[in-house]
Design an enzyme around this catalytic site. Structure first.
Site, PDB file in Angstrom:
ATOM      1  N   TYR A  31       0.857  -1.200   0.000  1.00 58.08           N
ATOM      2  CA  TYR A  31       0.000   0.000   0.000  1.00 58.08           C
ATOM      3  C   TYR A  31       0.884   1.238   0.000  1.00 58.08           C
ATOM      4  CZ  TYR A  31      -4.253   2.667   0.970  1.00 58.08           C
ATOM      5  OH  TYR A  31      -5.320   3.531   0.882  1.00 58.08           O
ATOM      6  N   GLY A  32       1.836   1.261  -0.937  1.00 57.27           N
ATOM      7  CA  GLY A  32       2.718   2.414  -1.066  1.00 57.27           C
ATOM      8  C   GLY A  32       2.245   3.306  -2.197  1.00 57.27           C
ATOM      9  N   GLN A  40       2.154   3.038  -5.581  1.00 65.45           N
ATOM     10  CA  GLN A  40       1.215   2.436  -6.528  1.00 65.45           C
ATOM     11  C   GLN A  40       0.060   1.740  -5.803  1.00 65.45           C
ATOM     12  OE1 GLN A  40       1.050   2.578  -9.922  1.00 65.45           O
ATOM     13  NE2 GLN A  40       2.809   3.938  -9.922  1.00 65.45           N
ATOM     14  N   THR A  86      12.474  -5.377  -4.923  1.00 68.25           N
ATOM     15  CA  THR A  86      13.499  -6.222  -4.300  1.00 68.25           C
ATOM     16  C   THR A  86      12.931  -7.093  -3.189  1.00 68.25           C
ATOM     17  OG1 THR A  86      14.073  -4.294  -2.975  1.00 68.25           O
ATOM     18  CG2 THR A  86      15.494  -4.795  -4.860  1.00 68.25           C
ATOM     19  N   HIS A 119       5.603  -3.682 -12.853  1.00 71.69           N
ATOM     20  CA  HIS A 119       6.952  -3.535 -13.410  1.00 71.69           C
ATOM     21  C   HIS A 119       7.453  -4.947 -13.684  1.00 71.69           C
ATOM     22  CE1 HIS A 119      10.932  -2.165 -14.223  1.00 71.69           C
ATOM     23  NE2 HIS A 119      11.443  -2.372 -13.026  1.00 71.69           N
ATOM     24  N   GLU A 128      18.906  28.854 -11.725  1.00 66.29           N
ATOM     25  CA  GLU A 128      19.227  28.612 -13.127  1.00 66.29           C
ATOM     26  C   GLU A 128      19.176  27.127 -13.495  1.00 66.29           C
ATOM     27  OE1 GLU A 128      19.632  31.245 -15.165  1.00 66.29           O
ATOM     28  OE2 GLU A 128      19.539  29.695 -16.698  1.00 66.29           O
TER      29      GLU A 128
HETATM   30  P1  NAD Z   1       6.461   1.580  -2.418  1.00 67.63           P
HETATM   31  O1  NAD Z   1       7.821   1.416  -1.848  1.00 67.63           O
HETATM   32  O2  NAD Z   1       5.871   2.914  -2.540  1.00 67.63           O
HETATM   33  O3  NAD Z   1       5.428   0.731  -1.543  1.00 67.63           O
HETATM   34  C1  NAD Z   1       5.651  -0.591  -1.209  1.00 67.63           C
HETATM   35  C2  NAD Z   1       4.538  -1.097  -0.308  1.00 67.63           C
HETATM   36  O4  NAD Z   1       4.749  -2.480  -0.065  1.00 67.63           O
HETATM   37  C3  NAD Z   1       4.471  -0.444   1.068  1.00 67.63           C
HETATM   38  O5  NAD Z   1       3.116  -0.305   1.419  1.00 67.63           O
HETATM   39  C4  NAD Z   1       5.121  -1.456   1.976  1.00 67.63           C
HETATM   40  O6  NAD Z   1       4.598  -1.393   3.264  1.00 67.63           O
HETATM   41  C5  NAD Z   1       4.713  -2.747   1.310  1.00 67.63           C
HETATM   42  N1  NAD Z   1       5.629  -3.833   1.566  1.00 67.63           N
HETATM   43  C6  NAD Z   1       6.974  -3.804   1.641  1.00 67.63           C
HETATM   44  N2  NAD Z   1       7.453  -5.025   1.874  1.00 67.63           N
HETATM   45  C7  NAD Z   1       6.381  -5.835   1.962  1.00 67.63           C
HETATM   46  C8  NAD Z   1       6.218  -7.204   2.231  1.00 67.63           C
HETATM   47  N3  NAD Z   1       7.278  -7.996   2.444  1.00 67.63           N
HETATM   48  N4  NAD Z   1       4.952  -7.703   2.254  1.00 67.63           N
HETATM   49  C9  NAD Z   1       3.893  -6.917   2.018  1.00 67.63           C
HETATM   50  N5  NAD Z   1       3.993  -5.606   1.782  1.00 67.63           N
HETATM   51  C10 NAD Z   1       5.215  -5.083   1.768  1.00 67.63           C
HETATM   52  O7  NAD Z   1       6.442   0.794  -3.816  1.00 67.63           O
HETATM   53  P2  NAD Z   1       5.974   1.379  -5.240  1.00 67.63           P
HETATM   54  O8  NAD Z   1       6.910   2.463  -5.657  1.00 67.63           O
HETATM   55  O9  NAD Z   1       4.509   1.626  -5.200  1.00 67.63           O
HETATM   56  O10 NAD Z   1       6.291   0.132  -6.172  1.00 67.63           O
HETATM   57  C11 NAD Z   1       5.420  -0.986  -6.266  1.00 67.63           C
HETATM   58  C12 NAD Z   1       5.560  -1.582  -7.661  1.00 67.63           C
HETATM   59  O11 NAD Z   1       5.101  -0.636  -8.633  1.00 67.63           O
HETATM   60  C13 NAD Z   1       6.999  -1.917  -8.065  1.00 67.63           C
HETATM   61  O12 NAD Z   1       6.969  -3.076  -8.854  1.00 67.63           O
HETATM   62  C14 NAD Z   1       7.411  -0.712  -8.888  1.00 67.63           C
HETATM   63  O13 NAD Z   1       8.441  -1.002  -9.817  1.00 67.63           O
HETATM   64  C15 NAD Z   1       6.107  -0.414  -9.604  1.00 67.63           C
HETATM   65  N6  NAD Z   1       5.972   0.954 -10.122  1.00 67.63           N
HETATM   66  C16 NAD Z   1       6.137   2.007  -9.274  1.00 67.63           C
HETATM   67  C17 NAD Z   1       5.936   3.293  -9.744  1.00 67.63           C
HETATM   68  C18 NAD Z   1       5.996   4.468  -8.802  1.00 67.63           C
HETATM   69  O14 NAD Z   1       5.539   5.524  -9.182  1.00 67.63           O
HETATM   70  N7  NAD Z   1       6.506   4.381  -7.593  1.00 67.63           N
HETATM   71  C19 NAD Z   1       5.596   3.513 -11.102  1.00 67.63           C
HETATM   72  C20 NAD Z   1       5.406   2.405 -11.934  1.00 67.63           C
HETATM   73  C21 NAD Z   1       5.592   1.123 -11.415  1.00 67.63           C
END
Ligand code: NAD
Ligand code: MG
Length: 339
Positions: A25-26, A28, A84, A108, A227
């Site tokens: 719940y980050g 994305q 990761t 991704h 700049e």
């Molecule tokens: P993030 O770091 O914002 O959020 C990760 C979430 O996962 C958090 O809620 C964390 O609490 C949870 N988490 C972490 N470890 C965990 C575990 N072991 N079990 C359950 N939950 C766990 O991640 P994000 O940036 O939203 O990325 C998520 C995916 O989306 C990735 O594959 C990333 O490549 C892809 N993505 C991200 C973006 C972006 O804007 N950030 C854009 C396109 C694609």
């Protein structure tokens, strides 16, 4: 020919007929979960019981459970934990709860492309990767717009993987902007290349090098900041709306002349050769290998480098200047804290 899909090509009833688990719940995760719910889809969020995001997901009115539990409940599991941490999470909590006919989704392609997750053969595997930060995915959806996305199917065991992924993309708002068909390989390699060579690595290094060149020559750091960093947004906004042509239409002829004469010397043959090397390392897996090893070792180099970068002069000068411009909505963040 590039295939681009829009709302009229998608059948929302497909995803509305499925139970969807959003794992993480980050950036994305929150956007996908809330947009799907608001599009009438049955959603549950999977998190570790100790997760800092848990309270926020509950406060938003979402049902939250342990990853294994919601994965077992769901027909569609979208993995939105950090790339990761996905392999261990997948092995421990998701794989044991997949069954024939279920769909595993990603935003991704990293773990599928580099083989760090290898799903069983009777499960559909697809990707909907928004081409923008998660917070924009939520904000644009609420405004009635959308962030474009890439769609790919790695495995179509059911015969319906593409249609379901497109339905999912429409439910998060992406099909309002356009959903481009790609492959896991193309998405992964272009995404890594783009963030390294241009969007993150290239731009940060260019901004810092310009700033340092001016400051070392005795110019005021505040002037150098405006700049080389502040004005970048104004230039990029023009490119975003009308391409390089509109940016060049808007700047002075002197600036345009300097653009044509100086640009190719800054990004010269050496820089292009470096870009080719970056791309080769992405394609042959050596970049992925290094990043996986760095994580396995507890991120010693990454953590130290992050601290070093935060101490750069452009950051301290910039923070002070932005404080005087509250209309920019300036923010300060703790990098060890997720978004
Ligand atoms: P993030 O770091 O914002 O959020 C990760 C979430 O996962 C958090 O809620 C964390 O609490 C949870 N988490 C972490 N470890 C965990 C575990 N072991 N079990 C359950 N939950 C766990 O991640 P994000 O940036 O939203 O990325 C998520 C995916 O989306 C990735 O594959 C990333 O490549 C892809 N993505 C991200 C973006 C972006 O804007 N950030 C854009 C396109 C694609
Ligand atoms: Mg990216």
């Amino acid at each position: 020919m590039t295939r681009i899909f829009y709302d009229r090509d998608a059948d929302l009833s497909l995803i509305r007929g499925r139970k969807v688990a959003i794992v993480g719940y980050g950036s994305q995760g929150h956007a996908h979960a809330l947009n799907l719910r608001d599009s009438g889809v049955a959603v549950k969020v999977g998190l570790r019981p100790t997760s800092k995001s848990l309270a926020r997901a509950r406060a938003a009115g979402l049902e939250v459970g342990p990853v294994a539990e919601v994965a077992a409940w769901a027909d569609v599991v979208m993995v939105l934990a950090p790339d990761t941490s996905q392999p261990a999470l997948y092995a421990e909590a998701i794989a044991p709860n997949l069954a024939a006919g279920k769909t595993l989704m990603f935003a991704h392609g990293f773990n599928i492309r580099y083989g760090t997750i290898a799903p069983r053969g009777d499960v559909d595997v697809s990707m909907v990767a928004p081409k923008g930060p998660g917070h924009r995915v939520r904000e644009t959806y609420q405004a009635g717009d959308g962030v474009p996305a890439l769609l790919a199917v790695h495995r179509d065991a059911s015969g319906g993987a593409h249609a379901l992924a497109l339905s999912y993309a429409a439910a998060i708002g992406a099909a309002r902007a356009g959903v481009l068909e790609t492959t896991f390989t193309e998405e992964t390699e272009t995404d890594l290349f783009g963030e390294q060579a241009v969007l993150c690595g290239g731009v940060s290094a260019l901004v810092k090098a310009g700033f340092e060149t001016l400051v070392e020559a005795g110019y005021q750091p505040e002037v150098a900041y405006f700049e080389c960093l502040h004005e970048l947004k104004l230039i990029v906004d023009l490119m975003y709306r009308g391409g390089l042509g509109y940016m060049r239409y808007s700047i002075s002829d002197t600036a345009e002349y300097g653009d044509y004469t100086a640009g190719p010397h800054v990004v010269d043959g050496h820089a292009r050769a470096t870009m080719k090397k970056l791309l080769a390392d992405i394609q042959n897996g050596s970049f992925a290998q290094r990043w996986i090893q760095e994580n396995a070792a507890g991120r010693p180099w990454f953590t130290a480098e992050r601290a070093r970068q935060r101490a750069h002069g452009i950051e301290t000068v910039g923070a002070a200047l932005r404080q005087m411009m509250p209309f920019l909505d300036p923010v300060t963040v703790d990098p060890e804290d997720g978004p």
